[in-house]
Design a protein around this motif. Sequence first.
Motif: not given
Length: 247
Positions: A82-97
């Motif tokens: 689960y934590m790996e998903l957040w570490k590999k989070q795309s820049q697109y996802e960060r911006d959208l959130l």
Amino acid sequence: MAPPPAFEDATYMLYVLGEPGPEVSTDEFNNWYDNEHAPQRATVPGILSARRYKLSNSDPPAPGWLAVYELTSPYVLKSKGYMELWKKQSQYERDLLNKCPNLNRREYKLYQRRSREDYPQRAKDPVEIKKKRVLQTIALEPGAHSDMTDDDFDAWYHDEHLDDMHRVPGWLRSTRWVLQDVKGPNMKEFSKSEMPPKFLAIHEYEDDSFRDTKEFKEANNTPARLSIVPKLGKNAERGYWKLWKEF
């Protein structure tokens, strides 16, 4: 294709309310959630089911989308997968959130489950049938200044209300949960005044018709329930949801 979810093994739940902000269209929000965010999490060991729901109506007004992940334990949310998903989070996802200010991430521990005898079989129904169902969510707790305790509230729900709901035509399952943690956008802490109610009940029905039945109306108008309602906290939440997608 993922194996059928093992509902009876779930003891913990991640419950995420949200909707796009003014800078994000509904189509973009759903495309991200349906094709990137939720499918990734559905592959994590310990996540038994992942579903998204669209709001039909609520009181008070709530975010229009709900994601529900049923888990084997709270440790799933701290696991390497689960934590790996957040570490590999795309820049697109960060911006959208960052453009979605109404995200509300809650963790719940299972308190009680009651299901119709054929629920394990009904859980395997095709998605087209499941989309006819209604998820009723009710978050409640005793008011801060009432004389009703958590035990009083629980006794009413356990000894009367669940039996009444069980008799409603079309009822499939009821689960009760206790809030463990809640976070806002970017894992923002909530103030005490912003906290949702401590207890959550989720009732699942075959379709919308249950609300017009005599049994449902009677279940919500017993002397015990009517005496309890004035003692509940003012932060109560009630919503009706339809399945959007399961992963």
